[in-house]
Scaffold this motif. Structure first.
Motif, PDB file in Angstrom:
ATOM      1  N   ALA A 159      24.603  25.614  48.751  1.00 15.84           N
ATOM      2  CA  ALA A 159      26.178  26.744  48.626  1.00 15.84           C
ATOM      3  C   ALA A 159      26.381  27.337  47.648  1.00 15.84           C
ATOM      4  CB  ALA A 159      27.252  25.755  49.267  1.00 15.84           C
ATOM      5  N   SER A 160      26.623  28.411  47.608  1.00 15.40           N
ATOM      6  CA  SER A 160      27.398  28.867  46.392  1.00 15.40           C
ATOM      7  C   SER A 160      28.551  30.372  47.523  1.00 15.40           C
ATOM      8  CB  SER A 160      26.022  30.018  45.701  1.00 15.40           C
ATOM      9  OG  SER A 160      25.991  30.818  46.316  1.00 15.40           O
ATOM     10  N   ILE A 161      28.733  30.605  45.567  1.00 11.91           N
ATOM     11  CA  ILE A 161      30.046  32.042  45.843  1.00 11.91           C
ATOM     12  C   ILE A 161      29.866  32.662  44.711  1.00 11.91           C
ATOM     13  CG2 ILE A 161      31.938  30.711  45.902  1.00 11.91           C
ATOM     14  CD1 ILE A 161      33.412  32.463  47.956  1.00 11.91           C
ATOM     15  N   ASP A 162      30.324  34.008  44.486  1.00  8.08           N
ATOM     16  CA  ASP A 162      30.296  34.910  42.906  1.00  8.08           C
ATOM     17  C   ASP A 162      31.795  34.640  43.178  1.00  8.08           C
ATOM     18  OD1 ASP A 162      31.045  37.488  44.253  1.00  8.08           O
ATOM     19  OD2 ASP A 162      28.923  37.441  44.778  1.00  8.08           O
ATOM     20  N   TYR A 163      31.675  35.542  41.711  1.00 10.41           N
ATOM     21  CA  TYR A 163      33.781  36.052  41.468  1.00 10.41           C
ATOM     22  C   TYR A 163      33.737  36.833  42.388  1.00 10.41           C
ATOM     23  CZ  TYR A 163      32.985  32.801  36.722  1.00 10.41           C
ATOM     24  OH  TYR A 163      32.859  31.962  36.183  1.00 10.41           O
ATOM     25  N   GLY A 164      33.412  37.800  42.508  1.00  4.50           N
ATOM     26  CA  GLY A 164      34.013  38.615  42.934  1.00  4.50           C
ATOM     27  C   GLY A 164      34.353  38.267  44.232  1.00  4.50           C
ATOM     28  N   GLN A 165      33.194  37.500  45.270  1.00  8.39           N
ATOM     29  CA  GLN A 165      34.067  37.190  46.152  1.00  8.39           C
ATOM     30  C   GLN A 165      35.024  36.245  46.206  1.00  8.39           C
ATOM     31  OE1 GLN A 165      30.277  35.112  47.211  1.00  8.39           O
ATOM     32  NE2 GLN A 165      30.541  36.094  49.605  1.00  8.39           N
ATOM     33  N   LEU A 166      35.409  35.411  44.666  1.00  9.31           N
ATOM     34  CA  LEU A 166      36.295  34.397  44.786  1.00  9.31           C
ATOM     35  C   LEU A 166      37.972  35.494  44.374  1.00  9.31           C
ATOM     36  CD1 LEU A 166      34.401  31.712  43.217  1.00  9.31           C
ATOM     37  CD2 LEU A 166      36.040  31.086  45.215  1.00  9.31           C
ATOM     38  N   VAL A 167      37.580  36.499  43.646  1.00  9.52           N
ATOM     39  CA  VAL A 167      38.438  37.234  43.427  1.00  9.52           C
ATOM     40  C   VAL A 167      39.638  37.858  44.979  1.00  9.52           C
ATOM     41  CG1 VAL A 167      38.366  37.035  41.132  1.00  9.52           C
ATOM     42  CG2 VAL A 167      37.670  39.707  42.292  1.00  9.52           C
ATOM     43  N   LYS A 168      38.992  37.969  45.657  1.00 11.57           N
ATOM     44  CA  LYS A 168      39.008  38.903  46.763  1.00 11.57           C
ATOM     45  C   LYS A 168      40.376  38.363  47.240  1.00 11.57           C
ATOM     46  CE  LYS A 168      34.859  40.562  47.979  1.00 11.57           C
ATOM     47  NZ  LYS A 168      34.144  41.272  49.191  1.00 11.57           N
ATOM     48  N   GLY A 169      41.622  39.321  47.727  1.00  9.76           N
ATOM     49  CA  GLY A 169      42.303  38.832  48.194  1.00  9.76           C
ATOM     50  C   GLY A 169      43.849  38.151  46.897  1.00  9.76           C
ATOM     51  N   ARG A 170      42.799  37.624  45.867  1.00  6.59           N
ATOM     52  CA  ARG A 170      43.727  36.587  45.158  1.00  6.59           C
ATOM     53  C   ARG A 170      44.445  37.410  44.068  1.00  6.59           C
ATOM     54  NH1 ARG A 170      43.150  31.013  46.101  1.00  6.59           N
ATOM     55  NH2 ARG A 170      42.033  30.369  47.934  1.00  6.59           N
ATOM     56  N   SER A 171      45.118  36.731  43.080  1.00  6.64           N
ATOM     57  CA  SER A 171      45.564  37.043  41.518  1.00  6.64           C
ATOM     58  C   SER A 171      44.926  36.059  40.531  1.00  6.64           C
ATOM     59  CB  SER A 171      47.232  37.551  42.203  1.00  6.64           C
ATOM     60  OG  SER A 171      47.449  37.982  40.867  1.00  6.64           O
ATOM     61  N   LEU A 172      44.718  36.971  39.447  1.00  5.51           N
ATOM     62  CA  LEU A 172      45.104  35.963  38.409  1.00  5.51           C
ATOM     63  C   LEU A 172      45.761  36.212  37.309  1.00  5.51           C
ATOM     64  CD1 LEU A 172      40.606  37.153  37.172  1.00  5.51           C
ATOM     65  CD2 LEU A 172      42.193  34.207  38.192  1.00  5.51           C
ATOM     66  N   HIS A 173      47.018  36.534  38.022  1.00  6.85           N
ATOM     67  CA  HIS A 173      48.371  37.003  37.342  1.00  6.85           C
ATOM     68  C   HIS A 173      48.586  35.829  37.510  1.00  6.85           C
ATOM     69  CE1 HIS A 173      51.687  38.702  35.876  1.00  6.85           C
ATOM     70  NE2 HIS A 173      52.757  37.502  36.178  1.00  6.85           N
ATOM     71  N   ILE A 174      48.777  34.206  36.814  1.00 13.78           N
ATOM     72  CA  ILE A 174      48.651  33.014  36.693  1.00 13.78           C
ATOM     73  C   ILE A 174      49.138  32.986  35.383  1.00 13.78           C
ATOM     74  CG2 ILE A 174      48.161  31.012  36.815  1.00 13.78           C
ATOM     75  CD1 ILE A 174      45.433  31.750  39.194  1.00 13.78           C
ATOM     76  N   ARG A 175      49.565  31.784  34.973  1.00 11.51           N
ATOM     77  CA  ARG A 175      49.579  31.711  33.261  1.00 11.51           C
ATOM     78  C   ARG A 175      49.012  31.306  33.036  1.00 11.51           C
ATOM     79  NH1 ARG A 175      54.976  32.336  30.533  1.00 11.51           N
ATOM     80  NH2 ARG A 175      55.998  33.212  32.263  1.00 11.51           N
ATOM     81  N   ALA A 176      49.154  30.311  32.191  1.00 17.09           N
ATOM     82  CA  ALA A 176      47.914  29.576  30.593  1.00 17.09           C
ATOM     83  C   ALA A 176      48.669  28.600  30.542  1.00 17.09           C
ATOM     84  CB  ALA A 176      47.306  30.315  29.716  1.00 17.09           C
TER      85      ALA A 176
END
Length: 213
Positions: A159-176
């Motif tokens: 099984a595998s999934i790439d970064y592009g698929q993972l970010v669809k519909g999601r945001s990296l606006h996350i606090r460190a």
């Protein structure tokens, strides 16, 4: 002041100072103990201030430091590529662009790597961990059973999934956070390795234009 301390020479003083400075190169766990102030990550603590990933998997890295001919473009891209586990040519670096990059003040005093490099190091590492956490949920497996290579998260049974698929519909606006799972030096594939300098071709042809010009 004792006679011994009064006789402290300049060389002895500098040697003592060097010991103190050496601790700034501590492992990630020691750095994490200091809190979230990983370089300029303290000034811009949201992960998407430093790292962006498109739906096609392309990565954009942002730095508020300017390329002054010192070659930071290559070094910063190497840092991001290592911690994100993506190829160098998958990364676009945006430098000192008002409205797009973190406000890191001036570029001087050899602080680009200390301030911006450290921030990108930890931001990229934390983004990788976020993506692997999302992948674990998508692939219905434990994050400990996942690995990542060339921007593709791989799980059990092929099984595998790439970064592009993972970010669809999601945001990296996350606090460190105060913890970063940094790639250990023993596993480096890009950092510390000799790679073609991004800035050299334009310097040789006279195409590079720096703020000093």
């Amino acid at each position: 002041m004792t006679p011994a301390s009064a006789d402290l020479t300049r060389r002895q003083f500098l040697a003592a100072g060097a010991v103190v400075v050496s601790f700034s190169l501590a492992p990630s766990k020691v750095l994490a103990a200091k809190g979230p102030s990983f370089g300029d990550l303290a000034k811009a603590p949201m992960l998407d201030s430093w790292i962006g990933i498109n739906a096609d998997g392309a990565v954009t890295v942002f730095t508020g430091k300017a390329e002054l001919g010192q070659g930071i473009k290559t070094a910063l891209v190497q840092i991001a590529a290592e911690q994100l586990a993506v190829p160098l040519d998958h990364i676009t670096l945006v430098t000192a662009a008002t409205g797009r990059t973190p406000d890191e003040g001036y570029t001087a005093g050899s602080r680009s790597m200390e301030a911006s490099g450290t921030a990108i190091l930890h931001a990229a590492s934390q983004v990788r961990h976020v993506l692997m956490r999302w992948a674990a949920a998508r692939l219905k497996t434990d994050i400990g059973r996942l690995s990542v290579e060339d921007g593709i998260v791989k799980g059990p049974n092929g099984a595998s999934i790439d970064y592009g698929q993972l970010v669809k519909g999601r945001s990296l606006h996350i606090r460190a956070t105060t913890q970063s799972d940094l790639v250990p030096p023993s596993a480096y594939k890009v950092m510390g390795k000799s790679v073609p300098r991004i800035d050299i071709p334009a310097k040789l042809t006279g195409g590079a234009s720096f703020v000093q010009d």
